[in-house]
Each structure stands twice: as C-alpha cells, then as structure tokens.
Design an enzyme around this catalytic site. Structure first.
Site, PDB file in Angstrom:
ATOM      1  N   GLY A  91       0.781  -1.162  -0.186  1.00 59.15           N
ATOM      2  CA  GLY A  91      -0.197  -0.192  -0.203  1.00 59.15           C
ATOM      3  C   GLY A  91       0.768   1.168   0.215  1.00 59.15           C
ATOM      4  O   GLY A  91       2.046   1.200   0.492  1.00 59.15           O
TER       5      GLY A  91
ATOM      6  N   GLN B 124       3.469   9.976   0.801  1.00 61.85           N
ATOM      7  CA  GLN B 124       4.835   9.158   0.966  1.00 61.85           C
ATOM      8  C   GLN B 124       5.581   9.188  -0.321  1.00 61.85           C
ATOM      9  O   GLN B 124       7.016   8.887  -0.229  1.00 61.85           O
ATOM     10  CB  GLN B 124       4.440   7.686   1.048  1.00 61.85           C
ATOM     11  CG  GLN B 124       3.914   7.382   2.388  1.00 61.85           C
ATOM     12  CD  GLN B 124       3.542   5.967   2.631  1.00 61.85           C
ATOM     13  OE1 GLN B 124       2.418   5.370   2.087  1.00 61.85           O
ATOM     14  NE2 GLN B 124       4.340   5.191   3.289  1.00 61.85           N
TER      15      GLN B 124
ATOM     16  N   CYS C 157       5.904   0.018   7.495  1.00 58.21           N
ATOM     17  CA  CYS C 157       5.546   1.225   6.642  1.00 58.21           C
ATOM     18  C   CYS C 157       6.627   1.592   5.873  1.00 58.21           C
ATOM     19  O   CYS C 157       7.735   1.733   6.402  1.00 58.21           O
ATOM     20  CB  CYS C 157       5.028   2.471   7.381  1.00 58.21           C
ATOM     21  SG  CYS C 157       4.673   3.909   6.722  1.00 58.21           S
ATOM     22  N   LEU C 158       6.478   1.977   4.631  1.00 58.77           N
ATOM     23  CA  LEU C 158       7.599   2.431   3.612  1.00 58.77           C
ATOM     24  C   LEU C 158       8.187   3.678   4.126  1.00 58.77           C
ATOM     25  O   LEU C 158       9.538   3.676   3.738  1.00 58.77           O
ATOM     26  CB  LEU C 158       7.092   2.572   2.146  1.00 58.77           C
ATOM     27  CG  LEU C 158       6.884   1.023   1.483  1.00 58.77           C
ATOM     28  CD1 LEU C 158       6.322   1.333   0.146  1.00 58.77           C
ATOM     29  CD2 LEU C 158       7.772   0.055   1.538  1.00 58.77           C
TER      30      LEU C 158
ATOM     31  N   HIS D 155      -4.249   1.836   7.372  1.00 59.77           N
ATOM     32  CA  HIS D 155      -3.196   2.305   7.564  1.00 59.77           C
ATOM     33  C   HIS D 155      -2.813   3.493   6.295  1.00 59.77           C
ATOM     34  O   HIS D 155      -2.276   4.701   6.789  1.00 59.77           O
ATOM     35  CB  HIS D 155      -2.091   1.197   7.314  1.00 59.77           C
ATOM     36  CG  HIS D 155      -0.553   1.804   7.134  1.00 59.77           C
ATOM     37  ND1 HIS D 155       0.473   1.310   8.255  1.00 59.77           N
ATOM     38  CD2 HIS D 155       0.066   2.612   6.413  1.00 59.77           C
ATOM     39  CE1 HIS D 155       1.550   1.785   8.024  1.00 59.77           C
ATOM     40  NE2 HIS D 155       1.476   2.549   6.850  1.00 59.77           N
ATOM     41  N   GLU D 156      -3.186   3.377   5.046  1.00 56.14           N
ATOM     42  CA  GLU D 156      -3.003   4.206   4.115  1.00 56.14           C
ATOM     43  C   GLU D 156      -3.791   5.449   4.051  1.00 56.14           C
ATOM     44  O   GLU D 156      -3.588   6.743   4.028  1.00 56.14           O
ATOM     45  CB  GLU D 156      -3.207   3.416   2.675  1.00 56.14           C
ATOM     46  CG  GLU D 156      -2.166   2.195   2.325  1.00 56.14           C
ATOM     47  CD  GLU D 156      -0.719   2.858   2.682  1.00 56.14           C
ATOM     48  OE1 GLU D 156      -0.389   3.667   2.665  1.00 56.14           O
ATOM     49  OE2 GLU D 156      -0.026   1.667   3.049  1.00 56.14           O
TER      50      GLU D 156
ATOM     51  N   HIS E 280      -2.605   7.725   6.511  1.00 55.88           N
ATOM     52  CA  HIS E 280      -1.516   8.497   5.805  1.00 55.88           C
ATOM     53  C   HIS E 280      -2.208   9.758   5.182  1.00 55.88           C
ATOM     54  O   HIS E 280      -1.496  10.878   5.607  1.00 55.88           O
ATOM     55  CB  HIS E 280      -0.810   8.023   4.822  1.00 55.88           C
ATOM     56  CG  HIS E 280       0.404   7.147   5.375  1.00 55.88           C
ATOM     57  ND1 HIS E 280       1.420   7.636   5.876  1.00 55.88           N
ATOM     58  CD2 HIS E 280       1.001   5.616   5.147  1.00 55.88           C
ATOM     59  CE1 HIS E 280       2.334   6.646   6.371  1.00 55.88           C
ATOM     60  NE2 HIS E 280       1.960   5.564   5.688  1.00 55.88           N
TER      61      HIS E 280
HETATM   62 CO    CO Z   1       2.599   3.556   5.705  1.00 48.12          CO
END
Ligand code: CO
Length: 169
Positions: free
Chosen positions: A44, A49, A94-95, A136-137, A140
C-alpha cells in the site's frame, strides 16, 4: 519512480488536499505510485509518501495473500465510514519507516467510500489484511502515521529508540 518520503518529513503529518480533477495527470500519478510501491515491495502507498499533496492511495495485497485475486486498485479521496468493534492485533510496517515493525490493533472490518480513477463513487466492505492496509493508508492521507496508532508503551519505545539514534530511516 517517485522519491520515497520518510519519517520525520512534515508531509507525513499533513492532511492532504482532495483530488478535484479526474484527468490524465491523475492517471499518470497513480501509475507512478504503483510503480514505486512495487519497486519497494509495498502492499500500500499514500501520495504524501511520494511527495504529492493529494488524497490518493494505491494498494495491492496479492503478493502477500496468494489466493486473493485482483486486489490492485487506486482509491481517490477515500473515507472510512464504519469500523467493526472487533479488533485484530498484528504486525505492521511502513515504507516511510523502513525496517521498523510493530504490532498494532486495527478494526477487522471497515466500510470505505472512495472514487475510482474515473471519478466513479464506490463503497466497499473489506476485512483482514486489506482492511488493515486501507486503515494504514487512509490514515496517511489524513496526516497520521502508524506510530500514532500504537499502544502508548510501544509508541514511547519507538520515540526513545529514535532519539537514541537506533532507528535510521
Ligand atoms: Co505507511
């Protein structure tokens, strides 16, 4: 490929602007976001990000859950309408925090409203991993990172280790 924004970049704390034009530029951004997500083996990705101030999320959980078909989709201006009272505790990464994983409680099932890439409004009910990824996304794009969803003791542990220089992102 777009540049990956990492903690503690201020864009990760910003509520993003809604998409207003469903045009070729949007399609271009979505395509670049998918490419970037796959390049980093993510499941995701939210637009902030990769440095973009628009409410766009891309997801594809198919490589983590092999018997799930066609889970690659983009959500424009998504909103969570309902959360199940049942929560599931599972490890999350998380990236924007590469290499860092922690257990987080999330609703098992959610109802999400979003626009697809052509501007058509959709409502879906999702559970398990897809529910977790979307929570999660969508966090963000509202300026919330997963550390804010950890239990207080886990969050404190994160900050202590971060300020001691044990996490380098
Ligand atoms: Co993330």
């Amino acid at each position: 490929m777009l540049p990956l924004i990492k903690y503690p970049h201020p864009l990760l704390k910003r509520k993003l602007s809604p998409v207003e034009k469903f045009n070729s530029e949007l399609k271009h951004i979505v395509r670049d976001m998918f490419e970037t997500m796959y390049a980093y083996n993510g499941i995701g990705l939210a637009a902030n990000q990769v440095g973009i101030d628009l409410q766009i999320v891309v997801v594809d959980i198919s490589y983590k859950e092999k018997n799930v078909k066609s889970t690659s989709f983009a959500l424009i201006n998504p909103k969570i309408l309902q959360y199940s009272s049942k929560k599931i505790d599972a490890e999350e990464g998380c990236l924007s925090f590469p290499g860092y994983y922690e257990r987080i409680k999330r609703a098992e099932t959610i109802e999400v409203e979003y626009f697809d890439i052509n501007g058509k409004k959709n409502k879906i009910i999702v559970n398990n991993l897809l529910s977790r990824v979307l929570q999660h996304e969508i966090d963000h794009i509202n300026g919330i990172s997963f550390i804010q969803r950890m239990s207080a003791d886990k969050r404190l542990k994160f900050y202590v280790l971060y300020f001691l220089g044990k996490h380098k992102f």
